[in-house]
Every structure is written in C-alpha cells, then in structure tokens.
Design a protein around this motif. Structure first.
Motif, PDB file in Angstrom:
ATOM      1  N   LEU A  57      -7.371  10.523  -3.254  1.00  0.00           N
ATOM      2  CA  LEU A  57      -6.624   9.106  -3.313  1.00  0.00           C
ATOM      3  C   LEU A  57      -6.291   8.954  -4.677  1.00  0.00           C
ATOM      4  O   LEU A  57      -4.804   8.628  -5.045  1.00  0.00           O
ATOM      5  CB  LEU A  57      -7.079   7.965  -2.632  1.00  0.00           C
ATOM      6  N   PHE A  58      -6.907   8.870  -5.722  1.00  0.00           N
ATOM      7  CA  PHE A  58      -6.758   8.454  -6.936  1.00  0.00           C
ATOM      8  C   PHE A  58      -5.520   9.191  -7.666  1.00  0.00           C
ATOM      9  O   PHE A  58      -4.987   8.679  -8.419  1.00  0.00           O
ATOM     10  CB  PHE A  58      -8.054   8.708  -8.001  1.00  0.00           C
ATOM     11  N   THR A  59      -5.660  10.449  -7.275  1.00  0.00           N
ATOM     12  CA  THR A  59      -4.367  11.504  -7.857  1.00  0.00           C
ATOM     13  C   THR A  59      -3.154  10.916  -7.459  1.00  0.00           C
ATOM     14  O   THR A  59      -2.086  11.310  -8.019  1.00  0.00           O
ATOM     15  CB  THR A  59      -4.562  12.921  -7.514  1.00  0.00           C
ATOM     16  N   LYS A  60      -2.936   9.995  -6.486  1.00  0.00           N
ATOM     17  CA  LYS A  60      -1.534   9.548  -5.877  1.00  0.00           C
ATOM     18  C   LYS A  60      -1.265   8.330  -6.379  1.00  0.00           C
ATOM     19  O   LYS A  60      -0.306   7.955  -6.420  1.00  0.00           O
ATOM     20  CB  LYS A  60      -1.836   9.413  -4.306  1.00  0.00           C
ATOM     21  N   VAL A  61      -2.195   7.522  -7.276  1.00  0.00           N
ATOM     22  CA  VAL A  61      -1.917   6.462  -7.883  1.00  0.00           C
ATOM     23  C   VAL A  61      -0.907   6.577  -8.571  1.00  0.00           C
ATOM     24  O   VAL A  61      -1.076   7.130  -9.925  1.00  0.00           O
ATOM     25  CB  VAL A  61      -3.115   5.857  -8.296  1.00  0.00           C
ATOM     26  N   ALA A  62       0.239   5.822  -8.531  1.00  0.00           N
ATOM     27  CA  ALA A  62       1.341   5.672  -9.421  1.00  0.00           C
ATOM     28  C   ALA A  62       1.268   4.276 -10.134  1.00  0.00           C
ATOM     29  O   ALA A  62       1.793   4.202 -11.354  1.00  0.00           O
ATOM     30  CB  ALA A  62       2.604   5.859  -8.839  1.00  0.00           C
ATOM     31  N   LYS A  63       1.002   3.300  -9.393  1.00  0.00           N
ATOM     32  CA  LYS A  63       0.792   2.025 -10.109  1.00  0.00           C
ATOM     33  C   LYS A  63      -0.103   1.032  -9.464  1.00  0.00           C
ATOM     34  O   LYS A  63      -0.542   1.241  -8.522  1.00  0.00           O
ATOM     35  CB  LYS A  63       2.084   0.987  -9.530  1.00  0.00           C
ATOM     36  N   VAL A  64      -0.765   0.207 -10.359  1.00  0.00           N
ATOM     37  CA  VAL A  64      -1.837  -0.603  -9.974  1.00  0.00           C
ATOM     38  C   VAL A  64      -1.481  -2.158 -10.193  1.00  0.00           C
ATOM     39  O   VAL A  64      -1.115  -2.260 -11.052  1.00  0.00           O
ATOM     40  CB  VAL A  64      -3.121  -0.430 -10.835  1.00  0.00           C
ATOM     41  N   LEU A  65      -1.506  -2.892  -9.304  1.00  0.00           N
ATOM     42  CA  LEU A  65      -0.968  -4.212  -9.203  1.00  0.00           C
ATOM     43  C   LEU A  65      -2.141  -5.223  -8.928  1.00  0.00           C
ATOM     44  O   LEU A  65      -3.025  -4.744  -8.005  1.00  0.00           O
ATOM     45  CB  LEU A  65       0.358  -4.495  -8.142  1.00  0.00           C
ATOM     46  N   LEU A  66      -1.947  -6.545  -9.306  1.00  0.00           N
ATOM     47  CA  LEU A  66      -2.944  -7.526  -8.998  1.00  0.00           C
ATOM     48  C   LEU A  66      -2.238  -8.179  -7.697  1.00  0.00           C
ATOM     49  O   LEU A  66      -1.016  -8.101  -7.359  1.00  0.00           O
ATOM     50  CB  LEU A  66      -3.135  -8.631 -10.040  1.00  0.00           C
ATOM     51  N   VAL A  88       1.293   1.453  -0.128  1.00  0.00           N
ATOM     52  CA  VAL A  88      -0.099   0.764  -0.370  1.00  0.00           C
ATOM     53  C   VAL A  88      -1.014   1.929   0.115  1.00  0.00           C
ATOM     54  O   VAL A  88      -0.690   2.692   1.271  1.00  0.00           O
ATOM     55  CB  VAL A  88      -0.409  -0.423   0.295  1.00  0.00           C
ATOM     56  N   LEU A  89      -1.805   2.452  -0.782  1.00  0.00           N
ATOM     57  CA  LEU A  89      -2.746   3.660  -0.451  1.00  0.00           C
ATOM     58  C   LEU A  89      -4.205   3.466   0.159  1.00  0.00           C
ATOM     59  O   LEU A  89      -4.487   4.215   0.778  1.00  0.00           O
ATOM     60  CB  LEU A  89      -2.921   4.365  -1.847  1.00  0.00           C
ATOM     61  N   ARG A  90      -4.518   2.224   0.033  1.00  0.00           N
ATOM     62  CA  ARG A  90      -5.903   1.786   0.638  1.00  0.00           C
ATOM     63  C   ARG A  90      -5.677   0.176   0.655  1.00  0.00           C
ATOM     64  O   ARG A  90      -4.994  -0.497  -0.154  1.00  0.00           O
ATOM     65  CB  ARG A  90      -6.916   2.433  -0.121  1.00  0.00           C
ATOM     66  N   PRO A  91      -6.730  -0.398   1.343  1.00  0.00           N
ATOM     67  CA  PRO A  91      -6.853  -1.690   1.590  1.00  0.00           C
ATOM     68  C   PRO A  91      -7.203  -2.014   0.024  1.00  0.00           C
ATOM     69  O   PRO A  91      -7.826  -1.618  -0.779  1.00  0.00           O
ATOM     70  CB  PRO A  91      -7.901  -2.206   2.361  1.00  0.00           C
ATOM     71  N   CYS A  92      -6.665  -3.581  -0.353  1.00  0.00           N
ATOM     72  CA  CYS A  92      -6.791  -3.745  -1.565  1.00  0.00           C
ATOM     73  C   CYS A  92      -8.493  -4.317  -1.887  1.00  0.00           C
ATOM     74  O   CYS A  92      -9.052  -4.952  -0.858  1.00  0.00           O
ATOM     75  CB  CYS A  92      -6.033  -5.361  -1.846  1.00  0.00           C
ATOM     76  N   ILE A  93      -9.115  -3.891  -2.796  1.00  0.00           N
ATOM     77  CA  ILE A  93     -10.502  -4.263  -3.104  1.00  0.00           C
ATOM     78  C   ILE A  93     -10.609  -5.596  -4.028  1.00  0.00           C
ATOM     79  O   ILE A  93      -9.849  -5.528  -5.137  1.00  0.00           O
ATOM     80  CB  ILE A  93     -10.949  -3.022  -4.026  1.00  0.00           C
ATOM     81  N   HIS A 118      -8.317 -10.069 -10.202  1.00  0.00           N
ATOM     82  CA  HIS A 118      -9.227  -9.072 -10.128  1.00  0.00           C
ATOM     83  C   HIS A 118      -9.023  -7.974  -9.000  1.00  0.00           C
ATOM     84  O   HIS A 118      -9.514  -6.806  -9.055  1.00  0.00           O
ATOM     85  CB  HIS A 118     -10.595  -9.262 -10.326  1.00  0.00           C
ATOM     86  N   GLY A 119      -8.003  -8.256  -8.017  1.00  0.00           N
ATOM     87  CA  GLY A 119      -7.793  -7.367  -6.956  1.00  0.00           C
ATOM     88  C   GLY A 119      -7.185  -6.059  -7.368  1.00  0.00           C
ATOM     89  O   GLY A 119      -6.379  -6.085  -8.428  1.00  0.00           O
ATOM     90  N   ALA A 120      -7.418  -5.059  -6.553  1.00  0.00           N
ATOM     91  CA  ALA A 120      -6.724  -3.737  -7.073  1.00  0.00           C
ATOM     92  C   ALA A 120      -5.957  -2.943  -5.950  1.00  0.00           C
ATOM     93  O   ALA A 120      -6.292  -2.881  -4.872  1.00  0.00           O
ATOM     94  CB  ALA A 120      -7.841  -2.612  -7.229  1.00  0.00           C
ATOM     95  N   VAL A 121      -4.519  -3.371  -6.110  1.00  0.00           N
ATOM     96  CA  VAL A 121      -3.579  -2.901  -5.100  1.00  0.00           C
ATOM     97  C   VAL A 121      -3.173  -1.582  -5.874  1.00  0.00           C
ATOM     98  O   VAL A 121      -2.542  -1.506  -6.715  1.00  0.00           O
ATOM     99  CB  VAL A 121      -2.384  -3.915  -4.995  1.00  0.00           C
ATOM    100  N   LEU A 122      -3.310  -0.622  -4.766  1.00  0.00           N
ATOM    101  CA  LEU A 122      -2.893   0.779  -5.396  1.00  0.00           C
ATOM    102  C   LEU A 122      -1.611   1.319  -4.431  1.00  0.00           C
ATOM    103  O   LEU A 122      -1.599   1.291  -3.598  1.00  0.00           O
ATOM    104  CB  LEU A 122      -4.367   1.730  -5.050  1.00  0.00           C
ATOM    105  N   LEU A 123      -0.598   1.737  -5.443  1.00  0.00           N
ATOM    106  CA  LEU A 123       0.722   2.383  -4.941  1.00  0.00           C
ATOM    107  C   LEU A 123       0.936   3.603  -5.188  1.00  0.00           C
ATOM    108  O   LEU A 123       0.492   3.913  -6.530  1.00  0.00           O
ATOM    109  CB  LEU A 123       1.848   1.279  -5.394  1.00  0.00           C
TER     110      LEU A 123
END
Length: 478
Positions: free
Chosen positions: A140-149, A88-93, A77-82
């Motif tokens: 930050l959301f506008t920079k998200v290109a990939k979401v990984l677990l 990495v755009l921010r710490p993983c939630i 369920h973690g959100a790694v934003l690239l």
C-alpha cells in the motif's frame, strides 16, 4: 456570511456568522470511530464528506446564497493516504491511534527531528504513522501519492486542490516549524518527498475557491473563498481571541489542552510541550496536551451508570483533595510523560470512597494533569497572564474552581456562545475573504471569573505532589 466547518473525531460542526460575527446558523453531523485492534483508531474519509453534505444541507438556503468565505478546522495528526487519482487507500489513522509507538521512538532518536520540528515525535503524529504503513503495509505504501490531514481532505473535496496550512502541518513531524516549510530531510527519513505533500498557506490566507459544481449543488455563490484554516486547537485559539503572548485557554473536551499563544518560536522538546505554528502569520503557540479530559469523566460516568452532568452538579463548594487519586491515562499520555503504554488507575481507595469521592478524584486527576502541562509550559519560559475555559467540561464550576486553585490562576468563562473550532474557522474565512487580520480575533465577553480558593492552595499543592508520586509508581505497569 461566513461558514466555519470543524471536523472533529465524534462529529462535524458548521457555523455561519454574519459580518458582525454573530452566529446565525449552526448544524452538526455525527461521526463514529473504528477501533479494529488495541491502540488503533480509524475513520473512513468518505464519512466526512457525507457529514459535510449533511451540514451544508441543514443550513438555510438563504444563508447559503450569502456565504462569501469558508474556513476549515479539524482534528490534527490524521493520515489520509491517496493514490495518484486521489482515491483513499485505507481508513484514516487518527490522532489518538498509538500503533506507531515504535516508529515514533525510531524517529525521535534521530536528533534532526526534534531540532527541526521543535517537538518530541509522539506516536499520534503523522510521520510515524507513514513509517508504520511502510513497515506493515508495504504494498500500500508504494501507492501513496499524497498525504493529507483530515480537514485538508475536506478541502480537496471543496476545491479540488491539495493544500495544508501551518498550524496543522506543524503536527505532522515533517514541518520545519521555525521556517514554516516542509523539511526535505524529514520527509526522506520516512520514505517520502515534497511531491507527497500538499502546498502550504497561512491559516488566514486564501487556499482556493469552491468548485463550481458544489456551488450549484448547494446553492452557494460562485467563487466562494476557502481559507487556509487551522488545526482544531489553533482554530479554537482564534475563536477565543488567544493570539498574543500571555493569553491562554484551557479546553476541557474529549482531550484536555492548555494552549498559550506566543509571539515568537520557543521550542523545548524535552518538556513534551507541543510547539506549533499558529493560524496567523508570524505567530506560534504552545500546547500541553492530555489525552483524556471529559473522556475520563464520561468513562467513569459509564462505570457509575450515571450521566456525567449529574455526577458533577451535586458536588457543592470546592474541597481539599481526598485520599482517592485518579490517574487519567486511559489511552496513554502526552504532556509531560510521552508514554503511549501507561494506563490509568484509581489509587488510595477506601471503604468510604463513595461515588461523590470518586467523582471528585476523577476531576482532580484531570486537573493535576493540566497542572503538569502548565509546569511544562512554564519550563520553556511561557507565562500565562489570562486563562479562559472552553469545552464541555467548562460547564462545571467545581472543576474550574479546582483548576484555578491548582494553577493559582483565575479562570474566566465566556458568555454563552460557541467559540470553538468552527467559530475560529469562520473568523479565518473573514480574514481570507476580506483581507482583514488578527483584529478579527477579539476575545469574547466574560460571563464570570472563578478565582483560586486561597485556603485550599496548599492542599492542592500537596494533592498534586501525591498525584505525581502515583504517576511515577504506576509507570511501567500494564
């Protein structure tokens, strides 16, 4: 040799197994969680890479040279934003972060989410976290290109490719769980599309090969296969051989899980049961999940200024539940309550409630929460014929006796050994590297079986009823 890497919340563990599935080496590296605000839980993905490096370096070089495949298991369920450069755009939630409760409720109110995912949308799932970022961190959301677990960020480091597998992807709230594919409609609802998603493989399939520079750096062969892997609980299911309908295990780790394998897809979101893809093709599984199992015992041990093991070792034989009741909702609850705001409580304390009585109440509270999970699974038609216990809490015979009695089901304990996520991931590495199938995932030998205490069955039924009444009474209190 085959390597399994399990990325947990508190550490990364690696095990190496041979062709006979015997563990020949293991290593761990610790991790810490950041909680910058109430309800928040984060980790820096950079620390996962440091931990993986430490684990690989700790494996003897002669074993590393013989590794043919690597399997991955990890916290879900973690959100790694690239961004587009894979920065990495921010710490993983993390999975136990509840900040996105309003966003989860917003998505859950849209009927297509339950219809396609087969699940309630919990605050800890990935999709509401992205909606939270869209609402609260729009630049930050506008920079998200990939979401990984989380484990799939490790895979990116290992292979250079963006890949996920079915069991972990099913916990994002973007997967059409019956079709085992991303849903364009669900992605659109959170402002994303397929371009932000990794490609999907089955857990036992090949997802890529080890990057040559890492093979050179750590002394591994060229072309090592990286398996799809699994979310931590599905990997544990592979590790203990829970792959067919009727088989189940109860995990007493930081969180508590009642995991049952299914041969078909049988969702029932209203029960708050998780219905996810298993790590094997054509298989699904269901989970009742509670957020604090040994976490609750460790919390109480801290209050009592004692070691958790010392609290449980002197309890003797199973006793009927006392007047003191403990509700283990230290950070909200999933099954069956779906309540991120509810908090735990001791109820029924008296002058003679001593440390032993309070310890028993904590164990009983977690036990009754697991019974709630069993009842929720049963409401979907899932039947448990065989139950195995794993995790740190399974070392307490008192606790297992309480669970067996409360559920009316014998609880088996495997012989000494590690059958958790790292071992299951290593088994998936065997499948991916050799083309083997589910026959690899055999159940372990059983050291002992703890039967229900028949004379206390009624007392535990009554105790569970009192527990449910207490849970209803505190709902809405903060």
């Amino acid at each position: 040799m085959y390597l399994g890497l399990d990325l947990g919340t508190s550490g990364l563990k690696g095990v190496v197994i041979d062709d006979a599935q015997g563990i020949v080496a293991e290593a761990t590296a610790p991790l810490t969680v950041s909680r910058p605000h109430e309800g928040w839980s984060e980790q820096s993905p950079a620390y996962w890479i440091v931990a993986a490096e430490a684990v690989l370096n700790a494996i003897p070089s002669e074993l590393r040279r013989a590794i043919r495949g690597v399997g991955l298991s990890g916290q879900m369920h973690g959100a790694v934003l690239l961004n587009g450069a894979d920065d990495v755009l921010r710490p993983c939630i993390l999975w136990n972060d509840t900040r996105a409760h309003a966003e989860a409720a917003e998505l859950d109110a849209d009927p297509k989410f339950r219809a396609l995912t087969g699940n309630i949308i919990f605050p800890g799932f990935t999709a509401p976290k992205l909606l939270w970022v869209r609402h609260h961190e729009p630049a930050l959301f506008t920079k998200v290109a990939k979401v990984l677990l989380p484990k799939d960020y490790l895979r990116l480091w290992l292979t250079g490719d963006h890949v996920a597998e079915m069991s972990d992807a099913a916990g994002t709230s973007w997967l059409d769980t019956g079709k085992r594919d991303w849903s364009d409609d669900l992605l659109t609802a959170t402002g994303l599309d397929r371009s932000a998603m990794p490609r999907l493989v089955e857990g036992s399939a090949q997802s890529g090969t080890l990057r040559p520079e890492l093979a050179d750096r750590f002394g591994l062969p060229k072309g090592v296969i990286i398996a799809g892997g699994a979310g931590d609980n599905a990997a544990a299911g592979i590790g203990v051989g829970v792959v067919k309908a009727g088989q189940a295990f109860v995990s007493l780790g930081t969180s508590g899980v009642l995991f049952a394998a299914n041969d078909g897809y049988r969702p029932d979101p209203a029960t708050a049961v998780h219905t996810f893809c298993h790590a094997l093709p054509g298989k699904w599984h269901q989970m009742g999940v509670i957020l604090a199992a040994t976490d609750a015992l460790n919390w109480f041990a801290g209050i009592a200024e004692a070691e958790a093991r010392d609290l449980t070792e002197g309890l003797g034989g199973l006793k009927a539940p006392g007047k003191a009741r403990f509700l283990p909702y230290l950070g909200g609850e999933r099954t069956p309550l779906n309540d991120a705001a509810i908090r735990g409580a001791f109820i029924g304390l008296e002058h003679d409630t001593d440390r032993v009585a309070a310890t028993r109440a904590v164990l009983e509270g977690v036990t009754f929460a697991i019974r709630d999970c069993r009842d929720a699974l049963a409401a979907t038609g899932t039947k448990i014929d065989r139950l195995m216990a794993v995790g740190g809490g399974s070392k307490s015979d008192y606790w297992l006796s309480a669970i067996a009695t409360a559920l009316g089901t014998p609880v088996s304990v495997p012989v000494a050994g590690d059958y958790g996520g790292a071992f299951g991931a290593a088994r998936l590495a065997i499948m991916a590297a050799t083309g083997a199938g589910a026959e690899v995932a055999t159940p372990p030998a059983i050291a002992k079986t703890i039967d229900p205490v028949a004379v206390l069955t009624g007392a535990f039924d009554e105790g569970h009823a009192r527990y449910r009444a207490a849970a209803s009474a505190i709902k809405g209190l903060t």
